[in-house]
Design an enzyme around this catalytic site. Structure first.
Site, PDB file in Angstrom:
ATOM      1  N   GLY A  46     -13.720 -26.545 -12.886  1.00  0.00           N
ATOM      2  CA  GLY A  46     -13.265 -25.897 -14.122  1.00  0.00           C
ATOM      3  C   GLY A  46     -12.073 -26.640 -14.700  1.00  0.00           C
ATOM      4  O   GLY A  46     -12.214 -27.689 -15.336  1.00  0.00           O
ATOM      5  N   GLY A  47     -10.882 -26.117 -14.454  1.00  0.00           N
ATOM      6  CA  GLY A  47      -9.648 -26.640 -15.067  1.00  0.00           C
ATOM      7  C   GLY A  47      -9.497 -28.153 -14.960  1.00  0.00           C
ATOM      8  O   GLY A  47      -9.158 -28.820 -15.952  1.00  0.00           O
TER       9      GLY A  47
ATOM     10  N   TRP B 299     -16.409 -26.689 -18.894  1.00  0.00           N
ATOM     11  CA  TRP B 299     -15.246 -26.659 -19.796  1.00  0.00           C
ATOM     12  C   TRP B 299     -14.905 -25.244 -20.256  1.00  0.00           C
ATOM     13  O   TRP B 299     -13.900 -25.037 -20.923  1.00  0.00           O
ATOM     14  CB  TRP B 299     -15.499 -27.546 -21.015  1.00  0.00           C
ATOM     15  CG  TRP B 299     -15.707 -28.995 -20.690  1.00  0.00           C
ATOM     16  CD1 TRP B 299     -15.688 -29.578 -19.439  1.00  0.00           C
ATOM     17  CD2 TRP B 299     -15.957 -30.062 -21.617  1.00  0.00           C
ATOM     18  NE1 TRP B 299     -15.907 -30.928 -19.530  1.00  0.00           N
ATOM     19  CE2 TRP B 299     -16.075 -31.257 -20.856  1.00  0.00           C
ATOM     20  CE3 TRP B 299     -16.090 -30.136 -23.001  1.00  0.00           C
ATOM     21  CZ2 TRP B 299     -16.329 -32.491 -21.451  1.00  0.00           C
ATOM     22  CZ3 TRP B 299     -16.343 -31.376 -23.599  1.00  0.00           C
ATOM     23  CH2 TRP B 299     -16.462 -32.531 -22.828  1.00  0.00           C
TER      24      TRP B 299
ATOM     25  N   HIS C 261     -22.617 -17.305 -13.783  1.00  0.00           N
ATOM     26  CA  HIS C 261     -21.214 -17.619 -13.479  1.00  0.00           C
ATOM     27  C   HIS C 261     -20.445 -16.306 -13.318  1.00  0.00           C
ATOM     28  O   HIS C 261     -20.705 -15.336 -14.027  1.00  0.00           O
ATOM     29  CB  HIS C 261     -20.609 -18.463 -14.606  1.00  0.00           C
ATOM     30  CG  HIS C 261     -19.271 -19.025 -14.227  1.00  0.00           C
ATOM     31  ND1 HIS C 261     -18.134 -18.266 -14.231  1.00  0.00           N
ATOM     32  CD2 HIS C 261     -18.905 -20.257 -13.784  1.00  0.00           C
ATOM     33  CE1 HIS C 261     -17.112 -19.013 -13.824  1.00  0.00           C
ATOM     34  NE2 HIS C 261     -17.558 -20.229 -13.552  1.00  0.00           N
TER      35      HIS C 261
ATOM     36  N   GLY D 235      -9.767 -20.624 -10.640  1.00  0.00           N
ATOM     37  CA  GLY D 235      -8.578 -20.600 -11.483  1.00  0.00           C
ATOM     38  C   GLY D 235      -7.329 -20.084 -10.792  1.00  0.00           C
ATOM     39  O   GLY D 235      -6.335 -19.783 -11.451  1.00  0.00           O
TER      40      GLY D 235
ATOM     41  N   GLU E  13     -19.229 -20.214  -5.723  1.00  0.00           N
ATOM     42  CA  GLU E  13     -17.910 -20.148  -6.352  1.00  0.00           C
ATOM     43  C   GLU E  13     -17.262 -18.815  -5.981  1.00  0.00           C
ATOM     44  O   GLU E  13     -17.490 -17.801  -6.669  1.00  0.00           O
ATOM     45  CB  GLU E  13     -18.030 -20.229  -7.871  1.00  0.00           C
ATOM     46  CG  GLU E  13     -18.580 -21.541  -8.373  1.00  0.00           C
ATOM     47  CD  GLU E  13     -18.119 -21.824  -9.802  1.00  0.00           C
ATOM     48  OE1 GLU E  13     -17.444 -22.832  -9.989  1.00  0.00           O
ATOM     49  OE2 GLU E  13     -18.402 -21.028 -10.702  1.00  0.00           O
TER      50      GLU E  13
HETATM   51  P1  13P Z   1     -11.533 -23.779 -11.661  1.00  0.00           P
HETATM   52  O1  13P Z   1     -11.891 -25.159 -11.163  1.00  0.00           O
HETATM   53  O2  13P Z   1     -10.656 -23.788 -12.864  1.00  0.00           O
HETATM   54  O3  13P Z   1     -11.020 -22.927 -10.549  1.00  0.00           O
HETATM   55  O4  13P Z   1     -12.897 -23.105 -12.162  1.00  0.00           O
HETATM   56  C1  13P Z   1     -14.006 -23.143 -11.344  1.00  0.00           C
HETATM   57  C2  13P Z   1     -15.197 -22.662 -12.102  1.00  0.00           C
HETATM   58  O5  13P Z   1     -15.284 -21.502 -12.431  1.00  0.00           O
HETATM   59  C3  13P Z   1     -16.219 -23.643 -12.467  1.00  0.00           C
HETATM   60  O6  13P Z   1     -17.350 -23.035 -12.950  1.00  0.00           O
END
Ligand code: 13P
Length: 255
Positions: free
Chosen positions: A234-235, A10, A95, A173, A167
């Protein structure tokens, strides 16, 4: 057989009320899911209420970061043992936002992983290259290095408690996820590294998640790849319906 893990990071979103509501909605939608493990990673102050909301369900709680030391005069930081006492089972380490925006080094990430293990938490080691590094042809070497430094000297007995997350920074994002094929290529390299480090059996048991612009629409394709064992979202994890749809895509991909 690796159980898929669908994790929602989150980040720094929400308020006390909205985090509680989101955790409750996810508990309602996914609390009895058997085929995939689900974990949520709310901001620190929302951990106790999120823990209350998911209690008695199969959903796990995680934190987004921890300090490498056990305790002490580290204003603003949070210890692994405190997180464990709030029912956290997982914790992210390394991260890309922590690395990029907070200057976290590979060495600090290594120490955080050790601290997480010592605190009875399961660390989720996040790795990934930037777009500049990928364009320069250095993507694989960067990821190898991040994995190598974080896991150097670690005993294979801890392997089953580790989770990796690939990632790519350029996918986070951005609305531009890695294609399943591009992600699968990097996952295969990480799998080779893990087998070299921990041996064939243990190295094959560690789950490797993909993260970066995951949506309900692309989740199934990503999870269809052999070495993609789950997703770090994430989002799309901030909306219970989207997150639930992603978790259900895991059920479809693995059944
Ligand atoms: P998004 O799914 O918003 O691209 O973020 C990924 C993330 O950084 C999860 O840790």
């Amino acid at each position: 057989m690796r159980q898929p893990l669908i994790a929602g990071n989150w980040k720094m979103h929400g308020t006390r009320d909205s985090c509680r509501a989101l955790a409750s909605a996810i508990a309602g939608d996914l609390g009895t899911l058997q085929e995939a493990e689900v974990a949520i990673f709310p901001p620190y102050p929302s951990l106790p209420e999120a823990a209350d909301a998911i209690r008695g369900t199969g959903i796990a709680l995680g934190a987004q970061d921890l300090h490498p030391e056990a305790e002490g005069a580290f204003t603003g930081a949070v210890s692994g043992s405190l997180l464990r006492s709030f029912d956290c089972r997982y914790v992210l380490a390394g991260h890309s936002e922590r690395r990029r925006l907070f200057g976290e080094t590979d060495d600090a990430v290594k120490r955080k992983i050790s601290r997480a293990l010592a605190s009875d938490l399961k660390p989720v080691l996040c790795v990934g290259e930037s777009s500049e590094q990928r364009e320069a042809g250095d993507g694989e070497e960067i990821v190898h290095k991040q994995v190598r430094i974080a896991l150097a000297g670690m005993d294979s007995s801890v392997a089953t408690r580790l989770v990796l997350a690939y990632e790519p920074v350029w996918a986070i994002g951005s609305g531009r996820p890695a294609t399943p094929e591009v992600a699968a290529e990097m996952h295969a390299l990480i799998r080779d590294d893990l087998r070299k480090f921990f041996g064939m059996t243990e190295g094959s048991e560690i789950r490797i998640l993909y993260g970066g612009s995951v949506t309900p629409e692309n989740a199934g394709g990503l999870l269809g790849q052999e070495e993609i064992d789950g997703l770090l979202v994430g989002g799309a994890s901030l909306d219970a319906a989207s997150f639930s749809a992603i978790a259900r895509a895991a059920v479809g991909a693995y059944s």
